[in-house]
Write an enzyme that holds these catalytic residues in place. Structure first.
Site, short mmCIF file in Angstrom:
data_model
loop_
_atom_site.label_atom_id
_atom_site.label_comp_id
_atom_site.label_asym_id
_atom_site.label_seq_id
_atom_site.Cartn_x
_atom_site.Cartn_y
_atom_site.Cartn_z
N HIS A 364 0.83 -1.21 0.00
CA HIS A 364 0.00 0.00 0.00
C HIS A 364 0.86 1.25 0.00
O HIS A 364 0.52 2.25 -0.62
CB HIS A 364 -0.93 0.01 1.21
CG HIS A 364 -1.74 -1.24 1.30
ND1 HIS A 364 -2.28 -1.71 2.46
CD2 HIS A 364 -2.05 -2.12 0.35
CE1 HIS A 364 -2.91 -2.83 2.22
NE2 HIS A 364 -2.78 -3.11 0.95
N CYS A 677 -5.43 -0.19 -19.78
CA CYS A 677 -5.06 0.64 -18.62
C CYS A 677 -4.00 -0.01 -17.71
O CYS A 677 -3.75 0.48 -16.63
CB CYS A 677 -6.29 1.01 -17.80
SG CYS A 677 -7.08 -0.38 -17.03
C1 PEP Z 1 -4.40 -4.34 -14.33
O1 PEP Z 1 -4.50 -5.47 -13.83
O2 PEP Z 1 -3.79 -4.11 -15.39
C2 PEP Z 1 -5.00 -3.17 -13.67
C3 PEP Z 1 -5.01 -2.00 -14.25
O3 PEP Z 1 -5.49 -3.36 -12.43
P1 PEP Z 1 -4.56 -3.44 -11.10
O4 PEP Z 1 -3.16 -3.14 -11.52
O5 PEP Z 1 -5.12 -2.47 -10.15
O6 PEP Z 1 -4.76 -4.86 -10.71
#
Ligand code: PEP
Ligand code: MG
Length: 747
Positions: A364, A677
């Protein structure tokens, strides 16, 4: 306890103290000390080996071995019995040294005449300083009492070294905490920072390790431990209703504070002549040494609890509070063993950089550091024992390197690098308001990822067109208890206010796996990344999901709202989540709450299964965002948190690109808007490749927008697509080399 040994031991410590207050130079003091110890222990030999550098021990003083060997005899960590004591941090006590595993004969010392060997590590709070050795001609096993007495002496030597008592000519006797030290850690957040050390937990200084009056020291220890117990009980009382993890830690504190074994060992050390502070620190050093050996994470945490408790006790004994009165430097680089996200947020953007001894890329604290765009290095060796408040320090977040007290040449090279980065930033700022348009005319829409209010100012500064991923779980992770609906809706509302009409894709709570809420009952899963996480939790325990959806609907205050569900692995999960949203909307309507002007509902594709999902998924979902971080880890079966494998497979591997291309095709068929993303969207070459295979929206860290846009504006995407096709036709397994060649050929 053996009374006679205790008296002997106290006498020896008194004599050591006399050497400490004498005006002798470092070498003379060391010579005197070896003489005193050999005399007191009745051994022919006493030698002190100190670290000359990280890996080399040097014989620095001896009584009994050849004097010519002093500063000549050296050994590597692990080499011979002395090297073994240094490496393992464990005592070797043997009546027959030549028969011991790893024994190495050093002819220049003349030690072949001595068969008994007792080697004790000289260490202070996890820092290895050297080895104290006594040897004798008769084959004898040193008694437990002799061993303890020598451990106490080794502790005093460590404190003396810390106080600079052995400083003199030569590398092994040079003053401590003055040399340059390089730490090779792991990158938690990119970026470079230069500044001064600011210790999150300042070190307690023990000025006098030796006591005159053991009775008085025992009383001081008992009074301090009583005070400690009362304060732990009070802390426990105050957090009875709170966070479970915190309670567990406090319970561990209480257990240690009441531990008879701990108390008895400290009392015995005082009996042998240590001051109360030094006795506490001796126990603390042993716990730190054990921490380095123990693999089990639960045990390590408990040892860390004991370490924290010892710090509290030392503060009570020395009257040095956490606030030492030191002033935070203007350019602070925070150094800590570990730090919670709450504490880190309190420091906020005042920090120039962060270096943690422990921590992890997915912790975190790392998430908060990333949100605040502060360079972060984790796993930086024993930096908390090396660094002193105010030390000059360079943090290279890109390489995961830290230079403590750097030399001029390093400073020069580092500043050049920072200047080049600043120049690049200026160039990025100059194209901030221009589109990410390639020379062929194709434009790609660049959005940013966010998760805290603190991220929002970057929306204007970076030139992002919107927030493509708002990780709502951060608000849940940084608190000690579940946030209230009203708090969340106020926050979502403020996020939309700051976005000033730009689109924000709120991702519903993505917890589980590496993101564990401190106030939720932990689930003991063999493989949490493949376990009960994200939308699976939301659907099985819909209370929190409904509360969050309500907060989002209310926070929109009549403005358009975008919601996306994380980790959807099959169509039915999306349909069920959508149904929850529809139900919540209906309820809000009945309750008379204002509804958003429009609601866009999307899903994240983070498992390969969705690239093979039925067409109805792509028809019904209003947009898709590829969560490349998870998608890649599941596609290659390589844990994104595991340093051993996380970089093993290239994102530009043709197999992975085929998967992405397939998703692009499915979305195009259904006319479903698609974005990417994951972290890879912010890497210029990866971003270029994604655009060439058809992605038109990418969401990334704000700091990546400039570099990605800058590259886009120099290339022709049709040419890039042709380079990729040729590489694939040739049978390349990754298109990276071909793309790199293309980029290098650009004017
Ligand atoms: C991902 O898995 O690419 C994502 C954007 O989510 P996180 O990194 O929060 O798991
Ligand atoms: Mg994910």
């Amino acid at each position: 306890m053996d009374e006679r040994t205790d008296t002997e031991s106290r006498k020896l410590l008194q004599r050591l103290r006399d050497t400490l207050v004498s005006g002798d130079a470092g070498q003379a003091r060391l010579d005197k000390i070896t003489h005193l110890i050999a005399d007191s222990m009745g051994t022919e030999v006493c030698s002190i080996y100190l670290f000359r550098d990280e890996d080399t021990l040097e014989l620095c003083a001896t009584e009994g071995l050849m004097p010519e060997a002093v500063h000549q005899t050296r050994m590597r960590m692990g080499e011979g019995l002395v090297g073994r004591v240094a490496r393992t941090g464990e005592v070797i006590n043997t009546p027959n040294a030549p028969a011991e595993r790893g024994f190495r004969y050093m002819p220049e010392t003349g030690e072949e005449r001595y068969t008994s060997f007792l080697g004790i590590p000289i260490q202070r709070l996890g820092e290895k300083l050297g080895v104290l050795v006594v040897q004798s001609r008769d084959p004898r096993q040193f008694s437990e009492d002799e061993l303890y007495a020598l451990e106490v002496v080794a502790m005093v030597l460590a404190e003396m070294a810390e106080l600079g008592a052995f400083v003199g000519e030569g590398a092994a006797l040079s003053a401590r905490h003055q040399h340059p030290v390089v730490f090779r850690g792991t990158c938690g957040q990119e970026g470079a920072a230069e500044g001064r050390v600011w210790l999150h937990e300042p070190r307690v200084v023990v000025a006098n390790p030796i006591a005159d009056d053991p009775q008085r020291e025992l009383e001081r220890l008992h009074e301090a431990v009583d005070q400690l117990r009362v304060s732990v009980d009070q802390m426990l009382e105050m957090s009875r209703s709170g966070d479970k993890d915190q309670l567990e830690v406090l319970e561990a504190y209480r257990m240690f504070a009441n531990s008879r074994g701990w108390m008895r060992r400290m009392e015995e050390d005082i009996g042998r002549g240590l001051s109360a502070e030094a006795a506490v620190e001796k126990e603390q050093s042993l716990a730190r040494a054990r921490m380095d050996q123990v693999q089990d994470s639960y045990l390590r945490e408990r040892l860390a609890d004991l370490d924290d408790l010892s710090n509290r006790l030392l503060r009570i004994l020395t009257g040095q509070g956490a606030d030492t009165g030191a002033e935070m430097p203007a350019d602070p680089i925070l150094i800590a063993r570990n730090i919670g996200p709450g504490d880190l947020l309190e420091y906020g953007r005042s920090l120039k950089g962060i270096v943690l001894e422990e921590g992890s890329v997915g912790s975190h604290a790392a998430i908060v550091a990333r949100a605040l765009a502060i360079p972060l290095v984790v796993h930086a060796g024993h930096i908390t024992t090396e660094a002193l408040n105010g030390d000059h320090i360079l943090v290279d977040g890109d390489q995961g390197m830290v230079h403590l007290r750097p030399e001029d040449t390093i400073i020069g090279a580092f500043r050049d690098k920072v200047a080049m980065q600043a120049q690049a930033q200026e160039q990025f700022a100059s194209i901030r308001d221009l589109p990410a348009q390639a020379l062929c005319g194709t434009s790609v829409s660049l959005h940013m990822n966010a998760g805290l209010m603190a991220d929002l100012p970057s929306l204007a500064g970076s030139g992002a067109e919107g927030v493509g991923l708002f990780r709502t779980e951060l608000q849940f992770l940084i608190r000690n208890q579940m946030p209230k609906r009203s708090e969340l809706s106020a926050l979502y509302s403020r996020v939309l206010d700051s976005a000033k009409g730009k689109r924000v894709a709120f991702r519903t709570l993505d917890i589980g796996s590496d993101k564990v809420l401190p106030y939720m009952k932990p689930t003991d899963e063999p493989n949490p990344a493949l376990g009960w996480r994200a939308i699976r939790v939301g659907l099985d325990k819909p209370g929190v999901l409904r509360m969050q959806l309500q907060a989002l609907l209310r926070g929109a205050k009549g403005r358009p709202l975008t919601v996306m569900f994380p980790f959807v692995a099959q169509y039915e999960e999306f349909a069920a989540a959508r149904a929850e949203l529809d139900k919540t909307i209906a309820r809000e309507r009945i309750l008379g709450h204002q509804l958003p002007a429009s609601i866009e509902v999307g899903a994240m594709v983070e498992t390969p299964s969705m690239a093979f999902a039925p067409k109805r998924f792509f028809d019904e979902v209003q947009f898709v965002s590829i969560g490349g971080n998870d998608l890649k880890q599941f596609f290659f079966a390589a844990d994104r948190e595991n340093e051993r494998v996380r970089r093993r497979y290239d994102t530009l591997n043709v197999s992975f690109l085929n998967l992405i291309e397939r998703i692009v095709g499915l979305c195009a068929e259904s006319k479903t808007p698609l974005s990417f993303c994951g972290e890879d969207a912010g890497r210029p070459i990866e971003a270029l490749c994604f655009a060439a295979i058809g992605l038109r929206t990418l969401s990334m860290r704000p700091a990546s927008i400039g570099p990605v846009k800058s590259l886009f504006r120099r290339v022709n995407l049709e040419e890039v697509a042709a380079v990729i096709r040729t590489a694939c036709a040739r049978g390349d397994s990754t298109v990276r080399p071909a793309l790199m060649d293309y980029i290098r050929s650009l004017p």
